[in-house]
Design a protein around this motif. Structure first.
Motif, PDB file in Angstrom:
ATOM      1  N   ASN A  64       0.799  -1.227   0.000  1.00 51.66           N
ATOM      2  CA  ASN A  64       0.000   0.000   0.000  1.00 51.66           C
ATOM      3  C   ASN A  64       0.829   1.273   0.000  1.00 51.66           C
ATOM      4  O   ASN A  64       0.372   2.305  -0.491  1.00 51.66           O
ATOM      5  CB  ASN A  64      -0.937   0.025   1.209  1.00 51.66           C
ATOM      6  CG  ASN A  64      -2.024  -1.020   1.130  1.00 51.66           C
ATOM      7  OD1 ASN A  64      -2.022  -1.863   0.246  1.00 51.66           O
ATOM      8  ND2 ASN A  64      -2.953  -0.993   2.071  1.00 51.66           N
ATOM      9  N   ILE A  65       2.046   1.222   0.561  1.00 43.29           N
ATOM     10  CA  ILE A  65       2.808   2.463   0.665  1.00 43.29           C
ATOM     11  C   ILE A  65       4.249   2.343   0.154  1.00 43.29           C
ATOM     12  O   ILE A  65       4.678   3.145  -0.678  1.00 43.29           O
ATOM     13  CB  ILE A  65       2.772   3.026   2.122  1.00 43.29           C
ATOM     14  CG1 ILE A  65       3.508   4.357   2.215  1.00 43.29           C
ATOM     15  CG2 ILE A  65       3.273   2.039   3.128  1.00 43.29           C
ATOM     16  CD1 ILE A  65       2.873   5.493   1.489  1.00 43.29           C
ATOM     17  N   LEU A  66       5.027   1.357   0.602  1.00 42.90           N
ATOM     18  CA  LEU A  66       6.440   1.315   0.239  1.00 42.90           C
ATOM     19  C   LEU A  66       6.656   1.041  -1.253  1.00 42.90           C
ATOM     20  O   LEU A  66       7.446   1.730  -1.915  1.00 42.90           O
ATOM     21  CB  LEU A  66       7.170   0.273   1.091  1.00 42.90           C
ATOM     22  CG  LEU A  66       7.182   0.556   2.593  1.00 42.90           C
ATOM     23  CD1 LEU A  66       7.865  -0.587   3.346  1.00 42.90           C
ATOM     24  CD2 LEU A  66       7.881   1.878   2.882  1.00 42.90           C
ATOM     25  N   GLY A  67       5.964   0.049  -1.785  1.00 40.39           N
ATOM     26  CA  GLY A  67       6.077  -0.240  -3.207  1.00 40.39           C
ATOM     27  C   GLY A  67       5.551   0.904  -4.048  1.00 40.39           C
ATOM     28  O   GLY A  67       6.127   1.259  -5.087  1.00 40.39           O
ATOM     29  N   MET A  68       4.452   1.489  -3.606  1.00 39.24           N
ATOM     30  CA  MET A  68       3.883   2.639  -4.306  1.00 39.24           C
ATOM     31  C   MET A  68       4.871   3.805  -4.350  1.00 39.24           C
ATOM     32  O   MET A  68       5.034   4.471  -5.373  1.00 39.24           O
ATOM     33  CB  MET A  68       2.583   3.055  -3.625  1.00 39.24           C
ATOM     34  CG  MET A  68       1.882   4.253  -4.250  1.00 39.24           C
ATOM     35  SD  MET A  68       2.437   5.850  -3.586  1.00 39.24           S
ATOM     36  CE  MET A  68       1.657   5.817  -1.987  1.00 39.24           C
ATOM     37  N   MET A  69       5.566   4.036  -3.237  1.00 37.56           N
ATOM     38  CA  MET A  69       6.536   5.131  -3.182  1.00 37.56           C
ATOM     39  C   MET A  69       7.712   4.878  -4.131  1.00 37.56           C
ATOM     40  O   MET A  69       8.170   5.794  -4.813  1.00 37.56           O
ATOM     41  CB  MET A  69       7.035   5.312  -1.750  1.00 37.56           C
ATOM     42  CG  MET A  69       5.983   5.851  -0.794  1.00 37.56           C
ATOM     43  SD  MET A  69       6.542   5.910   0.935  1.00 37.56           S
ATOM     44  CE  MET A  69       7.683   7.280   0.863  1.00 37.56           C
ATOM     45  N   LEU A  70       8.177   3.641  -4.178  1.00 31.22           N
ATOM     46  CA  LEU A  70       9.302   3.319  -5.059  1.00 31.22           C
ATOM     47  C   LEU A  70       8.937   3.534  -6.522  1.00 31.22           C
ATOM     48  O   LEU A  70       9.695   4.163  -7.281  1.00 31.22           O
ATOM     49  CB  LEU A  70       9.752   1.873  -4.835  1.00 31.22           C
ATOM     50  CG  LEU A  70      10.893   1.381  -5.731  1.00 31.22           C
ATOM     51  CD1 LEU A  70      12.138   2.240  -5.549  1.00 31.22           C
ATOM     52  CD2 LEU A  70      11.204  -0.092  -5.444  1.00 31.22           C
ATOM     53  N   LEU A  71       7.780   3.015  -6.930  1.00 30.22           N
ATOM     54  CA  LEU A  71       7.350   3.197  -8.319  1.00 30.22           C
ATOM     55  C   LEU A  71       7.134   4.679  -8.618  1.00 30.22           C
ATOM     56  O   LEU A  71       7.544   5.178  -9.681  1.00 30.22           O
ATOM     57  CB  LEU A  71       6.063   2.414  -8.575  1.00 30.22           C
ATOM     58  CG  LEU A  71       5.453   2.569  -9.972  1.00 30.22           C
ATOM     59  CD1 LEU A  71       6.438   2.152 -11.052  1.00 30.22           C
ATOM     60  CD2 LEU A  71       4.161   1.779 -10.085  1.00 30.22           C
ATOM     61  N   THR A  72       6.522   5.386  -7.689  1.00 34.91           N
ATOM     62  CA  THR A  72       6.269   6.815  -7.895  1.00 34.91           C
ATOM     63  C   THR A  72       7.576   7.582  -8.070  1.00 34.91           C
ATOM     64  O   THR A  72       7.678   8.469  -8.926  1.00 34.91           O
ATOM     65  CB  THR A  72       5.481   7.392  -6.704  1.00 34.91           C
ATOM     66  OG1 THR A  72       4.213   6.736  -6.632  1.00 34.91           O
ATOM     67  CG2 THR A  72       5.259   8.885  -6.859  1.00 34.91           C
ATOM     68  N   GLN A  73       8.564   7.266  -7.262  1.00 34.06           N
ATOM     69  CA  GLN A  73       9.855   7.958  -7.373  1.00 34.06           C
ATOM     70  C   GLN A  73      10.459   7.778  -8.765  1.00 34.06           C
ATOM     71  O   GLN A  73      10.923   8.734  -9.393  1.00 34.06           O
ATOM     72  CB  GLN A  73      10.826   7.446  -6.315  1.00 34.06           C
ATOM     73  CG  GLN A  73      12.169   8.182  -6.316  1.00 34.06           C
ATOM     74  CD  GLN A  73      13.128   7.609  -5.301  1.00 34.06           C
ATOM     75  OE1 GLN A  73      13.457   6.418  -5.351  1.00 34.06           O
ATOM     76  NE2 GLN A  73      13.575   8.443  -4.374  1.00 34.06           N
ATOM     77  N   LYS A  74      10.430   6.551  -9.258  1.00 33.32           N
ATOM     78  CA  LYS A  74      11.040   6.277 -10.557  1.00 33.32           C
ATOM     79  C   LYS A  74      10.272   6.947 -11.698  1.00 33.32           C
ATOM     80  O   LYS A  74      10.873   7.477 -12.642  1.00 33.32           O
ATOM     81  CB  LYS A  74      11.146   4.764 -10.766  1.00 33.32           C
ATOM     82  CG  LYS A  74      12.124   4.114  -9.794  1.00 33.32           C
ATOM     83  CD  LYS A  74      12.312   2.655 -10.069  1.00 33.32           C
ATOM     84  CE  LYS A  74      13.370   2.069  -9.132  1.00 33.32           C
ATOM     85  NZ  LYS A  74      14.697   2.700  -9.320  1.00 33.32           N
ATOM     86  N   ILE A  75       8.947   6.929 -11.615  1.00 32.20           N
ATOM     87  CA  ILE A  75       8.141   7.596 -12.644  1.00 32.20           C
ATOM     88  C   ILE A  75       8.289   9.114 -12.545  1.00 32.20           C
ATOM     89  O   ILE A  75       8.386   9.811 -13.564  1.00 32.20           O
ATOM     90  CB  ILE A  75       6.656   7.189 -12.516  1.00 32.20           C
ATOM     91  CG1 ILE A  75       6.466   5.686 -12.770  1.00 32.20           C
ATOM     92  CG2 ILE A  75       5.792   8.022 -13.463  1.00 32.20           C
ATOM     93  CD1 ILE A  75       6.731   5.240 -14.185  1.00 32.20           C
ATOM     94  N   ALA A  76       8.327   9.647 -11.329  1.00 28.35           N
ATOM     95  CA  ALA A  76       8.439  11.092 -11.135  1.00 28.35           C
ATOM     96  C   ALA A  76       9.750  11.624 -11.704  1.00 28.35           C
ATOM     97  O   ALA A  76       9.796  12.741 -12.245  1.00 28.35           O
ATOM     98  CB  ALA A  76       8.324  11.441  -9.653  1.00 28.35           C
ATOM     99  N   ILE A  77      10.823  10.872 -11.587  1.00 23.67           N
ATOM    100  CA  ILE A  77      12.115  11.300 -12.149  1.00 23.67           C
ATOM    101  C   ILE A  77      11.986  11.515 -13.649  1.00 23.67           C
ATOM    102  O   ILE A  77      12.506  12.500 -14.200  1.00 23.67           O
ATOM    103  CB  ILE A  77      13.202  10.254 -11.828  1.00 23.67           C
ATOM    104  CG1 ILE A  77      13.541  10.289 -10.334  1.00 23.67           C
ATOM    105  CG2 ILE A  77      14.455  10.501 -12.658  1.00 23.67           C
ATOM    106  CD1 ILE A  77      14.427   9.150  -9.873  1.00 23.67           C
ATOM    107  N   GLU A  78      11.268  10.612 -14.320  1.00 24.17           N
ATOM    108  CA  GLU A  78      11.078  10.762 -15.770  1.00 24.17           C
ATOM    109  C   GLU A  78      10.119  11.904 -16.085  1.00 24.17           C
ATOM    110  O   GLU A  78      10.285  12.605 -17.090  1.00 24.17           O
ATOM    111  CB  GLU A  78      10.588   9.446 -16.359  1.00 24.17           C
ATOM    112  CG  GLU A  78      11.595   8.312 -16.195  1.00 24.17           C
ATOM    113  CD  GLU A  78      11.254   7.104 -17.029  1.00 24.17           C
ATOM    114  OE1 GLU A  78      10.139   7.048 -17.586  1.00 24.17           O
ATOM    115  OE2 GLU A  78      12.115   6.209 -17.122  1.00 24.17           O
TER     116      GLU A  78
END
Length: 262
Positions: free
Chosen positions: A114-128
């Motif tokens: 619900n939170i940790l995996g979501m944060m990791l994916l969000t970070q990688k997408i946000a960088i792009e």
């Protein structure tokens, strides 16, 4: 403003709200990326999206709790799809049970999904998204993240975390033309409750407040190219959540009584 040829990635997209978001985005001409654990179901959603949009769509098997899965997804996006314009973090699960008897291994897994995996994916997408100076991140939180009720201690904790994360991220990304929206739904009649409430008693008790997944999906997709801080449904729960914040004692009464249906 149009979603035509915009890349929309949805996690937890094999059924329920995530599936309906995929279809509504496809109706608007988006290139949909369907992500979930169940490979047989995401393939069906992908095919349906292609029928609707008459465009390419993609399906990738992803367990957001697994960092290696997220790394693999990013590689596939780079090779096959391109930059994501809209990320919808919908993957998640809940389980309603008294905290004193709650399995802490389930607690750990719930935070990972619900939170940790979501944060990791969000970070990688946000960088792009920063590279292209545009984008929209939509995090599916919950009314449980605004107003905690009995038997939802762990689930509410994850969704409070989603809200706090989203609120800070919104401010960080705003100067770069990247929007962050949280969606806070009440109960939706989906497979979510197969695990959260196996007895079915909760859904029966809140039948007057159950949301329609397709209608909510349509509302979410309409906001994909516009800045929107929050989408809260149903209205009755949004009002109760405001009371919860403004008048704590009344809020405890509502959360522990009127809205305690588990």
């Amino acid at each position: 403003m149009s979603l035509e040829n915009k890349v929309v990635l949805v996690t937890g997209a094999s059924t329920g709200l995530g599936e309906q978001i995929c279809y509504e985005a496809a109706k608007q001409g988006a290139i949909v990326v369907v992500c979930a654990r169940r490979i047989n179901l995401i393939g069906q959603v992908k095919e349906r999206c292609m029928e609707i949009s008459q465009k390419e769509a993609y399906a990738f098997q992803v367990d957001v709790a697994n960092p290696d899965n997220i790394e693999s997804l990013m590689e596939k996006l780079k090779e096959e799809v391109g930059t994501v314009d809209v990320l919808v973090n919908n993957a998640g699960f809940g389980q309603f049970e008294e905290f004193v008897s709650f399995d802490m291994e389930v607690t750990r897994n719930m935070f990972e999904v619900n939170i940790l995996g979501m944060m990791l994916l969000t970070q990688k997408i946000a960088i792009e998204m920063l590279d292209q100076q545009s984008g929209h991140i939509i995090n599916i939180a919950s009314m449980a993240g605004k107003m905690a009720t009995p038997k939802s201690a762990v689930y509410s904790a994850t969704k409070f975390a989603v809200l706090g994360f989203s609120n800070a991220l919104r401010l960080e990304l705003k100067p770069f033309n990247i929007f962050v929206t949280t969606v806070n739904p009440g109960p939706i009649a989906t497979e979510f409750f197969d695990k959260a409430d196996p007895s079915g008693d909760y859904l029966e008790n809140v039948s007057s407040m159950i949301l329609d997944a397709q209608k909510l999906a349509k509302t979410i997709v309409k906001q994909m190219l516009r800045p929107k801080r929050e989408i809260n449904r149903p209205v009755a729960m949004e009002v109760a959540a405001r009371f919860y914040q403004l008048f704590p004692h009344v809020g405890d009464y509502l959360a522990g009584g009127l809205f305690n249906k588990k």
